[in-house]
Scaffold this motif. Structure first.
Motif, PDB file in Angstrom:
ATOM      1  N   THR A 224       0.842  -1.191   0.000  1.00  0.00           N
ATOM      2  CA  THR A 224       0.000   0.000   0.000  1.00  0.00           C
ATOM      3  C   THR A 224       0.878   1.242   0.000  1.00  0.00           C
ATOM      4  O   THR A 224       1.955   1.267   0.595  1.00  0.00           O
ATOM      5  CB  THR A 224      -0.918   0.030   1.230  1.00  0.00           C
ATOM      6  OG1 THR A 224      -0.127  -0.036   2.430  1.00  0.00           O
ATOM      7  CG2 THR A 224      -1.899  -1.144   1.199  1.00  0.00           C
ATOM      8  N   ALA A 226       0.609   5.810  -0.161  1.00  0.00           N
ATOM      9  CA  ALA A 226      -0.094   7.086  -0.263  1.00  0.00           C
ATOM     10  C   ALA A 226       0.724   8.014  -1.146  1.00  0.00           C
ATOM     11  O   ALA A 226       1.953   8.053  -1.047  1.00  0.00           O
ATOM     12  CB  ALA A 226      -0.294   7.704   1.117  1.00  0.00           C
ATOM     13  N   CYS A 247       0.459  -0.008  -9.299  1.00  0.00           N
ATOM     14  CA  CYS A 247      -0.777  -0.782  -9.352  1.00  0.00           C
ATOM     15  C   CYS A 247      -0.692  -1.918 -10.362  1.00  0.00           C
ATOM     16  O   CYS A 247      -1.272  -2.994 -10.157  1.00  0.00           O
ATOM     17  CB  CYS A 247      -1.953   0.122  -9.691  1.00  0.00           C
ATOM     18  SG  CYS A 247      -2.338   1.336  -8.395  1.00  0.00           S
ATOM     19  N   ASP A 252      -1.485  -1.232  -4.133  1.00  0.00           N
ATOM     20  CA  ASP A 252      -2.720  -0.471  -3.966  1.00  0.00           C
ATOM     21  C   ASP A 252      -2.394   0.938  -3.490  1.00  0.00           C
ATOM     22  O   ASP A 252      -1.596   1.120  -2.557  1.00  0.00           O
ATOM     23  CB  ASP A 252      -3.630  -1.167  -2.949  1.00  0.00           C
ATOM     24  CG  ASP A 252      -4.951  -0.434  -2.764  1.00  0.00           C
ATOM     25  OD1 ASP A 252      -5.496   0.068  -3.760  1.00  0.00           O
ATOM     26  OD2 ASP A 252      -5.433  -0.359  -1.612  1.00  0.00           O
ATOM     27  N   THR A 254      -3.743   3.991  -1.604  1.00  0.00           N
ATOM     28  CA  THR A 254      -4.824   4.234  -0.643  1.00  0.00           C
ATOM     29  C   THR A 254      -5.259   5.688  -0.573  1.00  0.00           C
ATOM     30  O   THR A 254      -6.409   5.974  -0.261  1.00  0.00           O
ATOM     31  CB  THR A 254      -4.397   3.792   0.760  1.00  0.00           C
ATOM     32  OG1 THR A 254      -3.292   4.603   1.207  1.00  0.00           O
ATOM     33  CG2 THR A 254      -3.981   2.316   0.755  1.00  0.00           C
ATOM     34  N   HIS A 255      -4.346   6.611  -0.847  1.00  0.00           N
ATOM     35  CA  HIS A 255      -4.654   8.042  -0.756  1.00  0.00           C
ATOM     36  C   HIS A 255      -3.948   8.774  -1.890  1.00  0.00           C
ATOM     37  O   HIS A 255      -2.819   8.444  -2.250  1.00  0.00           O
ATOM     38  CB  HIS A 255      -4.172   8.637   0.576  1.00  0.00           C
ATOM     39  CG  HIS A 255      -4.864   8.098   1.788  1.00  0.00           C
ATOM     40  ND1 HIS A 255      -4.676   6.806   2.248  1.00  0.00           N
ATOM     41  CD2 HIS A 255      -5.739   8.694   2.655  1.00  0.00           C
ATOM     42  CE1 HIS A 255      -5.402   6.622   3.332  1.00  0.00           C
ATOM     43  NE2 HIS A 255      -6.055   7.741   3.601  1.00  0.00           N
ATOM     44  N   PRO A 274      -2.417   9.122   5.455  1.00  0.00           N
ATOM     45  CA  PRO A 274      -2.487   8.165   6.562  1.00  0.00           C
ATOM     46  C   PRO A 274      -1.248   8.259   7.432  1.00  0.00           C
ATOM     47  O   PRO A 274      -0.196   8.757   7.011  1.00  0.00           O
ATOM     48  CB  PRO A 274      -2.567   6.815   5.842  1.00  0.00           C
ATOM     49  CG  PRO A 274      -1.865   7.052   4.541  1.00  0.00           C
ATOM     50  CD  PRO A 274      -2.203   8.457   4.150  1.00  0.00           C
ATOM     51  N   GLU A 278      -0.213   3.013   9.064  1.00  0.00           N
ATOM     52  CA  GLU A 278      -1.403   2.659   8.291  1.00  0.00           C
ATOM     53  C   GLU A 278      -1.112   2.387   6.818  1.00  0.00           C
ATOM     54  O   GLU A 278      -2.009   2.038   6.062  1.00  0.00           O
ATOM     55  CB  GLU A 278      -2.440   3.788   8.391  1.00  0.00           C
ATOM     56  CG  GLU A 278      -2.934   4.053   9.804  1.00  0.00           C
ATOM     57  CD  GLU A 278      -3.839   5.267   9.890  1.00  0.00           C
ATOM     58  OE1 GLU A 278      -4.799   5.213  10.682  1.00  0.00           O
ATOM     59  OE2 GLU A 278      -3.598   6.263   9.178  1.00  0.00           O
ATOM     60  N   VAL A 279       0.136   2.545   6.405  1.00  0.00           N
ATOM     61  CA  VAL A 279       0.490   2.399   5.002  1.00  0.00           C
ATOM     62  C   VAL A 279       1.944   1.935   4.921  1.00  0.00           C
ATOM     63  O   VAL A 279       2.749   2.216   5.818  1.00  0.00           O
ATOM     64  CB  VAL A 279       0.277   3.746   4.257  1.00  0.00           C
ATOM     65  CG1 VAL A 279       1.289   4.783   4.705  1.00  0.00           C
ATOM     66  CG2 VAL A 279       0.286   3.581   2.762  1.00  0.00           C
ATOM     67  N   TYR A 282       5.120   6.110   1.254  1.00  0.00           N
ATOM     68  CA  TYR A 282       4.638   7.364   0.674  1.00  0.00           C
ATOM     69  C   TYR A 282       5.449   7.668  -0.580  1.00  0.00           C
ATOM     70  O   TYR A 282       6.671   7.508  -0.585  1.00  0.00           O
ATOM     71  CB  TYR A 282       4.815   8.528   1.654  1.00  0.00           C
ATOM     72  CG  TYR A 282       4.142   8.350   2.995  1.00  0.00           C
ATOM     73  CD1 TYR A 282       2.869   8.856   3.240  1.00  0.00           C
ATOM     74  CD2 TYR A 282       4.800   7.688   4.032  1.00  0.00           C
ATOM     75  CE1 TYR A 282       2.258   8.712   4.483  1.00  0.00           C
ATOM     76  CE2 TYR A 282       4.205   7.527   5.276  1.00  0.00           C
ATOM     77  CZ  TYR A 282       2.935   8.045   5.496  1.00  0.00           C
ATOM     78  OH  TYR A 282       2.339   7.888   6.727  1.00  0.00           O
ATOM     79  N   CYS A 484      -6.302   2.681 -10.326  1.00  0.00           N
ATOM     80  CA  CYS A 484      -5.362   1.680  -9.815  1.00  0.00           C
ATOM     81  C   CYS A 484      -5.819   0.300 -10.281  1.00  0.00           C
ATOM     82  O   CYS A 484      -6.831  -0.224  -9.806  1.00  0.00           O
ATOM     83  CB  CYS A 484      -5.316   1.739  -8.291  1.00  0.00           C
ATOM     84  SG  CYS A 484      -3.986   0.751  -7.557  1.00  0.00           S
TER      85      CYS A 484
END
Length: 505
Positions: A224, A226, A247, A252, A254-255, A274, A278-279, A282, A484
């Motif tokens: 994940t 962001a 992707c 994924d 997420t933000h 996040p 949580e991820v 970045y 994505c």
């Protein structure tokens, strides 16, 4: 050493190049010595601009003498990328010195121009330097001044994404003009506008991130991520390339957070990201004066920056990283027009030496716009993009024996070039945009305890379609596009590893 701590102040030195872009025009009013007085780059034309997008034909476009190339350079001496003004003019000037027999008018500033350039008996005269500020309206004022008042028939530039869109539309409306883009990285200017007289001999922002998502997902284990990127065409394009890559291989996003270019207080945008637990990571595509400010806001809100959780596009450079502390080592960086300094070949060494032979010093962006060895500026992508444009102009002229009276023939010649350049050969696709090799890198700590940038992989032959992700029929990269989704990309698992600056092939 530890990473930068909460509420810490960035101690950036003058060597921190990309964070020092409010330096204005980089001169004291004498920048254009050697050019006619009316071309002073510090005084953009105040002709009433109607704010259009450049799609109306210019009534006074150049129709003059076809025995001389009258060159105008579109730089950016104000705004978030104003500190690169010296670099981009220097790139064009060095191309004229190396390939057209020119002599620079000053050994300490590229902004004084050059003289004596000639190809196949056709002189190349520098008629003016445009002063952009990253806005379409301003760059249109400047190109109109160069073309419609100073009779330029060839333009090199512009620098930034939205400027490129405006100039591509202007070129399309003025087919007698020849435009070689400088380093503007938005995708649409070639993929969608498709002006037959507009050429880009470098990649776009998406291309430069090819393979980065593959490394982060399949090698570093990120599932994940962001994304935070500038809210304009280049930021969208750069983020779009990373998102498509990450992707495609199963990651994924997420933000997606898009602060406006030139934001000074990023706290509300960092709040939309996040937390680090949580991820997995970045991705940053915040440039200009925003790079420092956005990272500082992250540290203040969410804690230390560490290399295993952060990656970025070209603006995540080692000078800035050094100010973050050595914990940022390990962060990956997308590509740009040049390669990090650990990759040296005879062609690269000769190119850099030619800059040092041409000027005594240059106040380039990576030296904080203070005098430094010219090779420092020449090694960076802003300088080099304008250099490749200058080389393309020279080789295009040589291909038509210096005859510029037939613009269709000149444009066909330029479009068919394959340039043998220091950092790799470049040819153009059907929309006259560069097909390039992308060098991906990683921040590391050297034996002196300093953060350096080391090349880790080269992704060969990437074009604007990005493995079928983009086409003239798809939307332009934006806050929401691309979506994505998984897809096959030709370079997944096929990047060429680089060890100690040597490609393993």
């Amino acid at each position: 050493m530890t990473g930068l701590r909460r509420r810490a102040t960035f101690a950036l030195s003058l060597a921190t190049g990309l964070a020092l872009l409010t330096a204005g025009c980089g001169g004291d009013g004498d920048d254009t010595a050697g050019l006619p007085a009316e071309e002073n780059v510090d005084e953009p034309a105040d002709a009433g601009d109607d704010g259009d997008d450049g799609d109306e034909e210019a009534p006074d476009a150049s129709t003059g003498d076809d025995s001389t190339v009258r060159l105008g350079i579109l730089g950016q001496c104000e705004g978030p990328f104003g500190g690169f003004h010296e670099d981009v003019v220097g790139g064009t000037a060095l191309a004229m010195v190396n390939h057209a027999g020119a002599t620079v008018n000053s050994t300490t500033s590229a902004l004084d121009g050059f003289s004596g350039a000639e190809v196949a008996g056709t002189p190349i005269e520098l008629v003016g330097i445009g002063c952009g500020d990253d806005t379409p309206d301003r760059i249109l004022q400047e190109v109109r001044r160069l073309v419609e008042q100073l009779d330029a028939n060839v333009i090199i530039g512009p620098l930034s994404g939205d400027e490129g869109l405006a100039i591509a539309e202007y070129a399309k409306a003025n087919p007698e003009l020849t435009v070689l883009a400088g380093i503007s990285g938005s995708q649409e200017q070639t993929l969608h506008v498709q002006a037959p007289n507009y050429f880009r001999f470098y990649g776009d922002g998406a291309i430069w991130n090819a393979g980065l998502g593959d490394i982060l997902h399949n090698q570093e284990g990120w599932d994940t991520v962001a994304v935070i990127a500038d809210d304009y065409s280049f930021g969208h394009t750069s983020a779009g390339g990373f998102i498509a890559d990450f992707c495609a291989v199963g990651g994924d996003v997420t933000h997606r957070v898009f602060p406006p270019l030139g934001t000074t207080d990023y706290s509300s945008y960092i709040a939309q990201l996040p937390d680090p637990d949580e991820v997995d990571g970045y991705f940053w595509a915040v440039g200009g004066t925003g790079t420092q400010a956005s990272l500082e806001a992250f540290v203040n809100a969410k804690g230390d920056l560490t290399g295993d959780q952060h990656a970025g596009n070209l603006f995540f450079n080692p000078d800035l990283a050094q100010a973050l502390g050595t914990d940022i080592a390990g962060a990956y960086i997308g590509g740009f027009a040049t390669l990090p300094g650990d990759v040296q070949t005879p062609a690269i060494e000769e190119y850099l030496a030619s800059a040092d032979d041409t000027w005594e010093t240059l106040p380039g962006s990576l030296s904080g716009n203070e005098p430094a060895p010219p090779s420092v500026a020449a090694a960076f992508g802003f300088f080099y993009g304008y250099y490749t444009a200058g080389v393309a102009l020279v080789e295009g002229l040589a291909a038509v024996d210096g005859d510029i009276s037939d613009k269709d023939a000149l444009h066909a010649a330029i479009g068919g070039l394959t340039l043998e350049l220091p950092y790799g050969d470049i040819s153009l696709d059907e929309n006259r945009s560069g097909i390039v090799d992308v060098g991906l890198s990683q921040l590391a700590v050297n034996d002196d305890g300093e953060i350096v940038q080391e090349t880790v992989a080269i992704v060969p032959g990437v074009d604007q379609t990005f493995g079928g992700t983009f086409s003239p029929d798809t939307p332009s990269p934006s806050r929401d596009f691309p979506e994505c989704e998984e897809r096959d990309l030709p370079w997944e698992g096929n990047a060429i590893p680089v060890v100690d600056g040597v490609p393993q092939q």
